[in-house]
Scaffold this motif. Structure first.
Motif, PDB file in Angstrom:
ATOM      1  N   LEU A   1       0.841  -1.182   0.036  1.00  0.00           N
ATOM      2  CA  LEU A   1       0.122  -0.100   0.043  1.00  0.00           C
ATOM      3  C   LEU A   1       0.784   1.383  -0.024  1.00  0.00           C
ATOM      4  N   SER A   2       1.949   1.269   0.585  1.00  0.00           N
ATOM      5  CA  SER A   2       2.877   2.447   0.501  1.00  0.00           C
ATOM      6  C   SER A   2       3.893   2.494  -0.669  1.00  0.00           C
ATOM      7  N   LEU A   3       3.325   1.788  -1.749  1.00  0.00           N
ATOM      8  CA  LEU A   3       3.794   2.339  -3.066  1.00  0.00           C
ATOM      9  C   LEU A   3       3.015   3.463  -3.499  1.00  0.00           C
ATOM     10  N   MET A   4       1.935   3.880  -2.808  1.00  0.00           N
ATOM     11  CA  MET A   4       1.353   5.130  -2.918  1.00  0.00           C
ATOM     12  C   MET A   4       1.677   5.676  -1.490  1.00  0.00           C
ATOM     13  N   PRO A   5       2.649   6.618  -1.289  1.00  0.00           N
ATOM     14  CA  PRO A   5       3.165   7.066  -0.363  1.00  0.00           C
ATOM     15  C   PRO A   5       2.364   7.488   0.810  1.00  0.00           C
ATOM     16  N   GLY A   6       2.560   6.936   2.071  1.00  0.00           N
ATOM     17  CA  GLY A   6       1.638   7.260   3.094  1.00  0.00           C
ATOM     18  C   GLY A   6       0.467   6.268   3.327  1.00  0.00           C
ATOM     19  N   LEU A   7      -0.081   5.733   2.378  1.00  0.00           N
ATOM     20  CA  LEU A   7      -1.250   4.798   2.347  1.00  0.00           C
ATOM     21  C   LEU A   7      -0.829   3.659   3.406  1.00  0.00           C
ATOM     22  N   GLY A   8       0.113   3.044   3.509  1.00  0.00           N
ATOM     23  CA  GLY A   8       0.485   2.051   4.203  1.00  0.00           C
ATOM     24  C   GLY A   8       0.669   2.440   5.824  1.00  0.00           C
ATOM     25  N   GLN A   9       0.828   3.564   5.964  1.00  0.00           N
ATOM     26  CA  GLN A   9       0.954   4.359   7.366  1.00  0.00           C
ATOM     27  C   GLN A   9      -0.523   4.621   7.865  1.00  0.00           C
ATOM     28  N   VAL A  10      -1.705   5.142   6.891  1.00  0.00           N
ATOM     29  CA  VAL A  10      -2.706   5.129   7.244  1.00  0.00           C
ATOM     30  C   VAL A  10      -3.291   3.715   7.316  1.00  0.00           C
ATOM     31  N   PHE A  11      -2.936   2.915   6.827  1.00  0.00           N
ATOM     32  CA  PHE A  11      -3.855   1.469   6.780  1.00  0.00           C
ATOM     33  C   PHE A  11      -3.274   0.889   8.296  1.00  0.00           C
ATOM     34  N   LEU A  12      -2.221   1.243   8.884  1.00  0.00           N
ATOM     35  CA  LEU A  12      -1.800   0.705  10.212  1.00  0.00           C
ATOM     36  C   LEU A  12      -2.342   1.706  11.325  1.00  0.00           C
ATOM     37  N   GLY A  13      -3.101   2.826  10.905  1.00  0.00           N
ATOM     38  CA  GLY A  13      -3.697   3.765  11.847  1.00  0.00           C
ATOM     39  C   GLY A  13      -2.615   5.015  12.043  1.00  0.00           C
ATOM     40  N   TYR A  14      -1.710   5.034  11.537  1.00  0.00           N
ATOM     41  CA  TYR A  14      -0.752   6.308  11.744  1.00  0.00           C
ATOM     42  C   TYR A  14      -1.059   7.361  10.668  1.00  0.00           C
ATOM     43  N   THR A  15      -2.375   7.878  10.782  1.00  0.00           N
ATOM     44  CA  THR A  15      -2.901   8.771   9.706  1.00  0.00           C
ATOM     45  C   THR A  15      -2.234   9.956   9.563  1.00  0.00           C
ATOM     46  N   ARG A  16      -1.772  10.673  10.454  1.00  0.00           N
ATOM     47  CA  ARG A  16      -0.829  11.937  10.464  1.00  0.00           C
ATOM     48  C   ARG A  16       0.367  11.650   9.699  1.00  0.00           C
ATOM     49  N   LEU A  17       0.837  10.678  10.264  1.00  0.00           N
ATOM     50  CA  LEU A  17       2.300  10.310   9.315  1.00  0.00           C
ATOM     51  C   LEU A  17       2.099   9.967   8.110  1.00  0.00           C
ATOM     52  N   GLY A  18       1.132   9.207   7.709  1.00  0.00           N
ATOM     53  CA  GLY A  18       0.653   8.899   6.230  1.00  0.00           C
ATOM     54  C   GLY A  18       0.546  10.302   5.501  1.00  0.00           C
TER      55      GLY A  18
END
Length: 195
Positions: A47-64
């Motif tokens: 999902l992080s191939l789209m930058p930030g989407l992997g972090q959003v998936f894990l719940g780290y929305t602000r970081l994403g």
């Protein structure tokens, strides 16, 4: 005293194991499906191939959102054709940051799963699972600003040529915001460690 019931010597009690919370898929590793809060590290990285989407998936929305914004700004820098000799350095940094984004999502998923499997409460950053009020406010102001610029250009035919010279101000504002957040978080950590 209450009399204890006599046990029947012909009946033997066999301990029954507790039922599994849900059936495991065939060939699945049982340690990975014990808790629905587990996150797939590989899916987070993909999902992080789209930058930030992997972090959003894990719940780290602000970081994403920070990762997505950083890549977007770097792409804008690269497409401006005004970097001159700095263009290769910015390109290398953008590639590094994009790959770091993949590794970060993978490692965060592993650490989150490890914390869950040890029945520990994982140490999560502020704003885990949701965009904070400050993040929503900043996003709202950015959308209002961009929408007003587009409206002025499309409806009233006002030239946006000045943006070509003033877009780096956006980088300065983002840097000021990130430094302010870092100072605020450090002060909060110092207060909690003293208290």
């Amino acid at each position: 005293m209450t009399p204890q019931p006599e046990s029947d010597p012909h009946v033997t009690s066999v301990p029954v194991p507790p039922p599994a919370p849900y059936p495991l898929p065939s060939g699945a590793r049982p340690d990975y499906f014990r808790d629905p809060r587990y996150k797939s590290p590989m899916l987070a990285a993909v999902l992080s191939l789209m930058p930030g989407l992997g972090q959003v998936f894990l719940g780290y929305t602000r970081l994403g959102f920070i990762h997505a914004g950083t890549i977007a700004l770097l792409v804008c820098l690269m497409s401006s054709n005004r970097l001159g000799l700095l263009e290769p350095a910015v390109g290398i940094f953008m590639t590094f940051f994009w790959l770091y984004n993949l590794v970060d999502a993978y490692r965060r998923a592993l650490l989150l799963n490890e914390a869950i499997s040890r029945m520990e409460t994982p140490e999560l950053p502020d704003g885990f699972g949701a965009v904070s009020f400050g993040g929503r406010l900043a996003m709202g102001l950015i959308l209002i600003f961009v929408g007003m610029l587009a409206l002025l250009n499309l409806r009233f035919n006002i030239s946006m040529a000045w943006l070509e010279h003033w877009w780096p101000a956006g980088l300065v504002l983002l840097g000021v915001y990130l430094v302010g957040r870092a100072v605020k978080d450090r002060a909060a950590q110092a207060e909690s460690s003293q208290g």
